[in-house]
Motif scaffolding. Structure first.
Motif, PDB file in Angstrom:
ATOM      1  N   ALA A  46       0.961  -1.351   0.022  1.00  0.00           N
ATOM      2  CA  ALA A  46      -0.111   0.053  -0.127  1.00  0.00           C
ATOM      3  C   ALA A  46       1.072   1.623  -0.036  1.00  0.00           C
ATOM      4  CB  ALA A  46      -0.858   0.051   0.665  1.00  0.00           C
ATOM      5  N   ALA A  47       1.692   1.439   0.539  1.00  0.00           N
ATOM      6  CA  ALA A  47       2.757   2.353   0.691  1.00  0.00           C
ATOM      7  C   ALA A  47       3.574   2.049  -0.382  1.00  0.00           C
ATOM      8  CB  ALA A  47       3.795   2.437   1.649  1.00  0.00           C
ATOM      9  N   ALA A  48       4.444   1.843  -1.688  1.00  0.00           N
ATOM     10  CA  ALA A  48       4.342   1.568  -2.724  1.00  0.00           C
ATOM     11  C   ALA A  48       3.705   2.084  -3.479  1.00  0.00           C
ATOM     12  CB  ALA A  48       5.095   0.213  -3.047  1.00  0.00           C
ATOM     13  N   ALA A  58       8.848   2.732 -13.038  1.00  0.00           N
ATOM     14  CA  ALA A  58       7.713   2.197 -14.086  1.00  0.00           C
ATOM     15  C   ALA A  58       7.046   1.298 -12.508  1.00  0.00           C
ATOM     16  CB  ALA A  58       7.750   1.426 -14.662  1.00  0.00           C
ATOM     17  N   GLU A  59       7.851   0.639 -11.563  1.00  0.00           N
ATOM     18  CA  GLU A  59       7.120  -0.715 -10.998  1.00  0.00           C
ATOM     19  C   GLU A  59       7.863  -0.271  -9.776  1.00  0.00           C
ATOM     20  OE1 GLU A  59       6.281  -4.151 -11.509  1.00  0.00           O
ATOM     21  OE2 GLU A  59       5.942  -4.003 -13.114  1.00  0.00           O
ATOM     22  N   LEU A  60       7.666  -0.371  -8.341  1.00  0.00           N
ATOM     23  CA  LEU A  60       8.422  -0.205  -6.937  1.00  0.00           C
ATOM     24  C   LEU A  60       8.027  -1.788  -6.268  1.00  0.00           C
ATOM     25  CD1 LEU A  60       7.495   3.175  -5.647  1.00  0.00           C
ATOM     26  CD2 LEU A  60       9.278   2.477  -7.382  1.00  0.00           C
ATOM     27  N   ALA A  61       9.097  -2.494  -6.958  1.00  0.00           N
ATOM     28  CA  ALA A  61       9.193  -3.796  -6.248  1.00  0.00           C
ATOM     29  C   ALA A  61       9.352  -4.057  -5.139  1.00  0.00           C
ATOM     30  CB  ALA A  61      10.272  -4.986  -6.966  1.00  0.00           C
ATOM     31  N   LEU A  62       8.859  -5.352  -4.148  1.00  0.00           N
ATOM     32  CA  LEU A  62       8.723  -5.578  -2.630  1.00  0.00           C
ATOM     33  C   LEU A  62      10.263  -6.391  -2.626  1.00  0.00           C
ATOM     34  CD1 LEU A  62       6.436  -4.018  -2.303  1.00  0.00           C
ATOM     35  CD2 LEU A  62       5.256  -5.854  -1.605  1.00  0.00           C
ATOM     36  N   HIS A  89      15.784   9.874  -2.789  1.00  0.00           N
ATOM     37  CA  HIS A  89      15.853   8.642  -2.801  1.00  0.00           C
ATOM     38  C   HIS A  89      15.179   8.283  -1.030  1.00  0.00           C
ATOM     39  CE1 HIS A  89      18.731   8.340  -5.987  1.00  0.00           C
ATOM     40  NE2 HIS A  89      19.249   8.886  -5.471  1.00  0.00           N
ATOM     41  N   MET A  90      14.056   7.445  -1.804  1.00  0.00           N
ATOM     42  CA  MET A  90      13.234   6.748  -0.043  1.00  0.00           C
ATOM     43  C   MET A  90      13.000   5.585  -0.254  1.00  0.00           C
ATOM     44  SD  MET A  90       9.433   7.687   0.647  1.00  0.00           S
ATOM     45  CE  MET A  90       8.872   6.995  -0.333  1.00  0.00           C
ATOM     46  N   SER A  91      13.420   5.032   0.787  1.00  0.00           N
ATOM     47  CA  SER A  91      13.029   4.009   0.738  1.00  0.00           C
ATOM     48  C   SER A  91      11.726   3.270   1.753  1.00  0.00           C
ATOM     49  CB  SER A  91      14.093   2.554   1.331  1.00  0.00           C
ATOM     50  OG  SER A  91      15.062   2.733   0.036  1.00  0.00           O
ATOM     51  N   GLN A  92      11.029   2.540   2.019  1.00  0.00           N
ATOM     52  CA  GLN A  92       9.991   2.654   3.253  1.00  0.00           C
ATOM     53  C   GLN A  92       9.379   1.433   3.417  1.00  0.00           C
ATOM     54  OE1 GLN A  92       6.446   4.320   2.485  1.00  0.00           O
ATOM     55  NE2 GLN A  92       7.121   6.538   3.385  1.00  0.00           N
ATOM     56  N   GLY A  93       9.790   0.480   3.756  1.00  0.00           N
ATOM     57  CA  GLY A  93       9.284  -1.278   5.112  1.00  0.00           C
ATOM     58  C   GLY A  93       8.226  -0.917   6.363  1.00  0.00           C
ATOM     59  N   ALA A  94       7.791  -2.446   6.440  1.00  0.00           N
ATOM     60  CA  ALA A  94       7.868  -2.384   8.225  1.00  0.00           C
ATOM     61  C   ALA A  94       8.351  -4.563   8.091  1.00  0.00           C
ATOM     62  CB  ALA A  94       6.638  -2.661   7.191  1.00  0.00           C
TER      63      ALA A  94
END
Length: 135
Positions: A46-48, A58-62, A89-94
């Protein structure tokens, strides 16, 4: 604190505009059960989806976080139109940490590879500490 009452901790380089790591532990939902891999993946997905319109990719791979005996995911994005002096640059996760869901955001203005690797290693090494030792 955010709308859910969670508090975010910020870790930054000596130049806070070059790098920041934001970490937010969220309380367990529905008792003390750990978040499932599917729940964490859905949260990061959802964050991606939210980040995708501003990204050059084009795609933000998990990606799997790869933390021992824990589930976690993250994605990375490059801002197509960063604000002057802003983060490129940003990286987000959980990550599941016991009954907690720990969300994180890595913000980097310059070359991301080394800072991202260091940040992910910090996230992977997090542990719960009981009682006053956590302060």
């Amino acid at each position: 604190a955010d709308a859910q009452g969670a508090t975010t901790a910020a870790i930054s380089a000596s130049d806070a505009k070059a790098f920041q790591l934001l970490v937010t532990p969220l309380p367990a939902r529905g008792g003390n059960r750990p978040p499932s891999s599917d729940e964490l993946r859905a949260l990061v997905h959802a964050a991606a989806d939210k980040a995708r319109p501003r990204a050059t990719e084009a795609e933000l791979a998990l990606h799997e976080l790869g933390a021992a005996a824990r589930h976690g995911y993250y994605f990375s994005a490059t801002d197509a139109h960063p604000e002057p002096g802003g983060w490129r640059h940003m990286s987000q996760g959980a990550l599941g940490l016991g009954p907690l869901t720990v969300t994180f955001t890595v913000l980097i203005a310059g070359e991301p590879a080394a800072r991202l690797a260091q940040s992910l290693e910090l996230i992977r090494s997090m542990r719960l500490v009981a009682g006053s030792a956590a302060r």
